[in-house]
Design an enzyme around this catalytic site. Structure first.
Site, PDB file in Angstrom:
ATOM      1  N   LYS A 272       6.766  23.279 -13.849  1.00 21.15           N
ATOM      2  CA  LYS A 272       6.007  22.053 -13.543  1.00 21.15           C
ATOM      3  C   LYS A 272       5.625  22.026 -12.056  1.00 21.15           C
ATOM      4  CE  LYS A 272       5.017  17.390 -14.196  1.00 21.15           C
ATOM      5  NZ  LYS A 272       5.114  16.191 -14.968  1.00 21.15           N
TER       6      LYS A 272
ATOM      7  N   HIS B 287       8.501   9.093 -27.283  1.00 23.52           N
ATOM      8  CA  HIS B 287       7.541   9.999 -26.647  1.00 23.52           C
ATOM      9  C   HIS B 287       7.759  11.478 -27.030  1.00 23.52           C
ATOM     10  CE1 HIS B 287       4.742  11.517 -23.679  1.00 23.52           C
ATOM     11  NE2 HIS B 287       5.690  12.315 -23.234  1.00 23.52           N
TER      12      HIS B 287
ATOM     13  N   HIS C 189       0.134  11.594 -27.895  1.00 21.57           N
ATOM     14  CA  HIS C 189      -0.161  10.262 -27.348  1.00 21.57           C
ATOM     15  C   HIS C 189      -0.869   9.392 -28.382  1.00 21.57           C
ATOM     16  CE1 HIS C 189       0.092  10.975 -22.708  1.00 21.57           C
ATOM     17  NE2 HIS C 189       1.274  10.881 -23.287  1.00 21.57           N
TER      18      HIS C 189
ATOM     19  N   LYS D  86       2.934  11.522 -11.308  1.00 20.63           N
ATOM     20  CA  LYS D  86       2.152  10.639 -12.183  1.00 20.63           C
ATOM     21  C   LYS D  86       2.986   9.391 -12.403  1.00 20.63           C
ATOM     22  CE  LYS D  86      -0.770  13.673 -14.954  1.00 20.63           C
ATOM     23  NZ  LYS D  86      -1.036  14.170 -16.320  1.00 20.63           N
TER      24      LYS D  86
ATOM     25  N   GLU E  40      -4.810  16.857 -11.301  1.00 21.21           N
ATOM     26  CA  GLU E  40      -5.272  17.218 -12.636  1.00 21.21           C
ATOM     27  C   GLU E  40      -6.784  17.339 -12.742  1.00 21.21           C
ATOM     28  OE1 GLU E  40      -2.912  15.695 -16.066  1.00 21.21           O
ATOM     29  OE2 GLU E  40      -4.859  15.127 -16.853  1.00 21.21           O
TER      30      GLU E  40
ATOM     31  N   ARG F  72      -3.724  21.569 -14.159  1.00 20.91           N
ATOM     32  CA  ARG F  72      -2.605  20.685 -14.512  1.00 20.91           C
ATOM     33  C   ARG F  72      -2.730  20.175 -15.952  1.00 20.91           C
ATOM     34  NH1 ARG F  72       0.538  16.006 -11.031  1.00 20.91           N
ATOM     35  NH2 ARG F  72       1.818  15.292 -12.764  1.00 20.91           N
TER      36      ARG F  72
ATOM     37  N   ARG G 283       0.817  -1.237   0.000  1.00 23.43           N
ATOM     38  CA  ARG G 283       0.000   0.000   0.000  1.00 23.43           C
ATOM     39  C   ARG G 283       0.840   1.272   0.000  1.00 23.43           C
ATOM     40  NH1 ARG G 283      -3.202  -3.059   3.642  1.00 23.43           N
ATOM     41  NH2 ARG G 283      -4.960  -3.964   2.519  1.00 23.43           N
TER      42      ARG G 283
ATOM     43  N   GLU H 235       9.593  18.646 -24.657  1.00 23.79           N
ATOM     44  CA  GLU H 235       8.925  18.930 -23.371  1.00 23.79           C
ATOM     45  C   GLU H 235       9.384  20.285 -22.819  1.00 23.79           C
ATOM     46  OE1 GLU H 235       6.487  17.201 -22.278  1.00 23.79           O
ATOM     47  OE2 GLU H 235       6.744  15.080 -22.769  1.00 23.79           O
TER      48      GLU H 235
ATOM     49  N   HIS I   6       0.192  16.720 -26.143  1.00 28.59           N
ATOM     50  CA  HIS I   6       0.101  15.289 -25.836  1.00 28.59           C
ATOM     51  C   HIS I   6      -1.187  14.643 -26.345  1.00 28.59           C
ATOM     52  CE1 HIS I   6       3.418  16.447 -23.320  1.00 28.59           C
ATOM     53  NE2 HIS I   6       3.630  15.214 -22.913  1.00 28.59           N
TER      54      HIS I   6
ATOM     55  N   ASN J  21      -0.529  18.930 -20.556  1.00 32.84           N
ATOM     56  CA  ASN J  21      -0.804  17.958 -21.620  1.00 32.84           C
ATOM     57  C   ASN J  21      -0.753  18.582 -23.005  1.00 32.84           C
ATOM     58  OD1 ASN J  21      -1.230  15.932 -19.741  1.00 32.84           O
ATOM     59  ND2 ASN J  21      -3.407  16.406 -19.538  1.00 32.84           N
TER      60      ASN J  21
HETATM   61  P1  NAD Z   1      13.057   6.109 -21.689  1.00 38.70           P
HETATM   62  O1  NAD Z   1      12.881   5.999 -20.260  1.00 38.70           O
HETATM   63  O2  NAD Z   1      12.593   5.004 -22.563  1.00 38.70           O
HETATM   64  O3  NAD Z   1      14.585   6.391 -22.001  1.00 38.70           O
HETATM   65  C1  NAD Z   1      15.001   6.547 -23.315  1.00 38.70           C
HETATM   66  C2  NAD Z   1      16.222   5.694 -23.659  1.00 38.70           C
HETATM   67  O4  NAD Z   1      17.372   6.308 -23.123  1.00 38.70           O
HETATM   68  C3  NAD Z   1      16.194   4.291 -23.079  1.00 38.70           C
HETATM   69  O5  NAD Z   1      16.742   3.415 -24.031  1.00 38.70           O
HETATM   70  C4  NAD Z   1      17.118   4.385 -21.877  1.00 38.70           C
HETATM   71  O6  NAD Z   1      17.718   3.163 -21.592  1.00 38.70           O
HETATM   72  C5  NAD Z   1      18.132   5.372 -22.364  1.00 38.70           C
HETATM   73  N1  NAD Z   1      18.806   6.161 -21.342  1.00 38.70           N
HETATM   74  C6  NAD Z   1      18.257   6.711 -20.245  1.00 38.70           C
HETATM   75  N2  NAD Z   1      19.148   7.501 -19.642  1.00 38.70           N
HETATM   76  C7  NAD Z   1      20.277   7.427 -20.363  1.00 38.70           C
HETATM   77  C8  NAD Z   1      21.544   8.048 -20.241  1.00 38.70           C
HETATM   78  N3  NAD Z   1      21.805   8.952 -19.311  1.00 38.70           N
HETATM   79  N4  NAD Z   1      22.504   7.727 -21.147  1.00 38.70           N
HETATM   80  C9  NAD Z   1      22.228   6.845 -22.153  1.00 38.70           C
HETATM   81  N5  NAD Z   1      21.042   6.265 -22.333  1.00 38.70           N
HETATM   82  C10 NAD Z   1      20.072   6.561 -21.446  1.00 38.70           C
HETATM   83  O7  NAD Z   1      12.326   7.421 -22.283  1.00 38.70           O
HETATM   84  P2  NAD Z   1      12.051   8.876 -21.696  1.00 38.70           P
HETATM   85  O8  NAD Z   1      11.931   9.751 -22.885  1.00 38.70           O
HETATM   86  O9  NAD Z   1      12.972   9.241 -20.622  1.00 38.70           O
HETATM   87  O10 NAD Z   1      10.619   8.739 -21.027  1.00 38.70           O
HETATM   88  C11 NAD Z   1       9.493   8.464 -21.799  1.00 38.70           C
HETATM   89  C12 NAD Z   1       8.435   7.899 -20.875  1.00 38.70           C
HETATM   90  O11 NAD Z   1       8.141   8.853 -19.870  1.00 38.70           O
HETATM   91  C13 NAD Z   1       7.144   7.591 -21.578  1.00 38.70           C
HETATM   92  O12 NAD Z   1       6.677   6.349 -21.136  1.00 38.70           O
HETATM   93  C14 NAD Z   1       6.214   8.691 -21.117  1.00 38.70           C
HETATM   94  O13 NAD Z   1       4.873   8.280 -21.061  1.00 38.70           O
HETATM   95  C15 NAD Z   1       6.730   8.942 -19.732  1.00 38.70           C
HETATM   96  N6  NAD Z   1       6.407  10.289 -19.237  1.00 38.70           N
HETATM   97  C16 NAD Z   1       5.814  10.349 -18.032  1.00 38.70           C
HETATM   98  C17 NAD Z   1       5.501  11.588 -17.499  1.00 38.70           C
HETATM   99  C18 NAD Z   1       4.919  11.677 -16.119  1.00 38.70           C
HETATM  100  O14 NAD Z   1       4.479  12.752 -15.718  1.00 38.70           O
HETATM  101  N7  NAD Z   1       4.934  10.606 -15.368  1.00 38.70           N
HETATM  102  C19 NAD Z   1       5.799  12.750 -18.211  1.00 38.70           C
HETATM  103  C20 NAD Z   1       6.421  12.636 -19.452  1.00 38.70           C
HETATM  104  C21 NAD Z   1       6.723  11.387 -19.954  1.00 38.70           C
HETATM  105  N1  GLY Z   2       3.325  15.170 -17.946  1.00 40.91           N
HETATM  106  C1  GLY Z   2       2.057  15.737 -17.616  1.00 40.91           C
HETATM  107  C2  GLY Z   2       1.840  15.835 -16.152  1.00 40.91           C
HETATM  108  O1  GLY Z   2       2.697  15.505 -15.370  1.00 40.91           O
HETATM  109  O2  GLY Z   2       0.786  16.237 -15.722  1.00 40.91           O
END
Ligand code: NAD
Ligand code: GLY
Length: 389
Positions: A232, A270, A257, A148, A242, A246, A126, A190, A253, A250
């Site tokens: 942010k 992404h 998305h 998130k 949200e 918030r 939990r 972003e 997105h 998006n």
């Molecule tokens: P990712 O986590 O897939 O990383 C991208 C690639 O870079 C991967 O292959 C990883 O292994 C590699 N990598 C990471 N750090 C590295 C480094 N320092 N050096 C070399 N390689 C490295 O992608 P991302 O763009 O970081 O994240 C995308 C994800 O984040 C999506 O799933 C998206 O939905 C999510 N996201 C979430 C939020 C949220 O608010 N929670 C906001 C934006 C995006």
């Molecule tokens: N990435 C959108 C949010 O965190 O609300």
């Protein structure tokens, strides 16, 4: 990057408040920093293979030196890992290692690792504490902040998850030096988003500094990350779950998305999808008479200069609208969009199918390719839209 002072951005959320710490070389002090956050010695370090190869040993060394007993959990890299199946495996590992309520998880990696780790932390016993240690630009300016967490469903991105805040976000910008070029430019989408939704001065700074940012120059990179986190943090503090404002985060997105989902989370990463969304949603705002053509043009131009195309893959309107329906931004069957009225200001409004279809038809005719954004004054539906205003 060296001899830069530690920067701190506070996320104000009552008892769930935390600091975002930004410091080049921070990874070496992860163990010492943890002391303020947990009394348990059991630490799970969730990461992926790419990140593990470069940074895991350093983090484990820092943890062991500070007296902790770390358990590395190394996942396959990529969006395909963001599934309930992965969550089950992580939970299984925590249970078998006898993790307790006070045990803490470190998310060492990009947004995929952060989202997975946060969700596992939210539901194991939990809720156990977790810390974000983001290593991509997307994660440092966006996904690690705001709580998130979650995974994808076959029918939509991030469909399963929880709002669950980390205890801290520790950003080491030196990790960006090993990021593949494609991931770096995707992250800039972003960063650009923050300028469009909240801060024209920051947008102008980005327009000027895009060449320096592409060369990873220390000072603009630090400023871009810090300002993005500040915006942010401020938005999240005002609307954690949200229910209203918030949603502005998006921007880009809704279409982004949808494209990611249509591509099966392969082929388009992404931030690239968001880059396309920034341009196309501005174009749609222009079509609706909400902004002038110069807004679309500035957005299209900066997105392209950042190395992002702004242009979508071949799709039909039916598939685009269908994918938009499966997003969490749908409320009572209506797609809630975020639309720029000028650089630095957006409005939140639902969009009707007919309006979106008219935009799509007017910009592509019978073709199915989304446009790059167009030159001022050339929009075929613009005159009608202005007349309606
Ligand atoms: P990712 O986590 O897939 O990383 C991208 C690639 O870079 C991967 O292959 C990883 O292994 C590699 N990598 C990471 N750090 C590295 C480094 N320092 N050096 C070399 N390689 C490295 O992608 P991302 O763009 O970081 O994240 C995308 C994800 O984040 C999506 O799933 C998206 O939905 C999510 N996201 C979430 C939020 C949220 O608010 N929670 C906001 C934006 C995006
Ligand atoms: N990435 C959108 C949010 O965190 O609300």
């Amino acid at each position: 990057m060296a001899a830069v002072a530690e920067q701190i951005v506070h996320v104000t959320l009552g008892e769930r408040s935390y600091d975002i710490v930004l410091y080049p070389g921070l990874l070496a002090s992860v163990g010492d920093r943890l002391r303020a956050l947990t009394t348990s010695l059991k630490i799970g370090v969730v990461t992926d293979r790419h990140v593990a190869r470069r940074y895991l040993q350093g983090v484990l060394r820092s943890l062991r030196k500070a007296g902790y007993d770390p358990t590395p959990i190394i996942l396959p890299p990529g969006e395909g890992t963001k599934t309930l199946g992965t969550i089950a495996k992580v939970l299984d590992r925590l249970a078998r290692q006898r993790f307790e309520r006070q045990s803490l998880l470190l998310a060492l990696g990009g947004g995929v690792i952060g989202d997975i780790t946060g969700f596992a932390a939210a539901i194991y016993q939990r809720g156990i504490p977790f810390v974000q240690v983001p290593t991509t630009l997307v994660a440092q300016v966006d996904s690690s902040v705001g709580g998130k967490t979650g995974v994808d469903h076959r029918l939509g991105k991030n469909m399963i998850g929880a709002f669950y805040q980390p205890r801290a976000v520790w950003i080491d910008p030196l990790t960006l030096r090993t990021l593949p070029r494609r991931e770096w430019t995707a992250g800039l989408a972003e960063v650009i988003k923050y300028g469009i939704i909240a801060d024209e001065e920051f947008f102008a700074f980005l327009e000027k500094e895009i060449p320096a940012l592409l060369k990873l120059e220390e000072s603009p990179v630090m400023r871009a990350i810090k300002r993005s986190c500040e915006i942010k943090a401020q938005v999240v503090a005002g609307d954690e779950r949200e229910s209203d404002r918030r949603r502005i985060l998006n921007y880009g997105h809704t279409i982004g998305h949808a494209l990611e989902s249509l591509a099966g989370y392969r082929g388009l990463i992404h931030g690239e999808a968001v880059g396309i969304g920034l341009v196309q949603e501005a174009d749609l705002a222009y079509h609706m008479g909400l902004c002038g053509p110069e807004v679309v043009e500035r957005i299209r131009s900066i997105v392209q200069r950042a190395g992002l195309s702004g242009q979508a893959p071949q799709i039909s309107f039916a598939s685009l609208w269908g994918a938009m329906q499966h997003d969490k931004k749908v409320l009572g069957g209506r797609v809630i969009g975020v639309w720029p009225v000028k650089i630095g200001e957006v409005v939140i409004r639902p969009i009707e199918r007919q309006v979106c279809a008219a935009w799509f038809q007017s910009t592509h005719g019978r073709g199915s390719r989304l446009p790059r954004g167009r030159q001022p004054g050339k929009h075929p539906a613009r005159r009608k839209a202005v007349a309606r205003r």
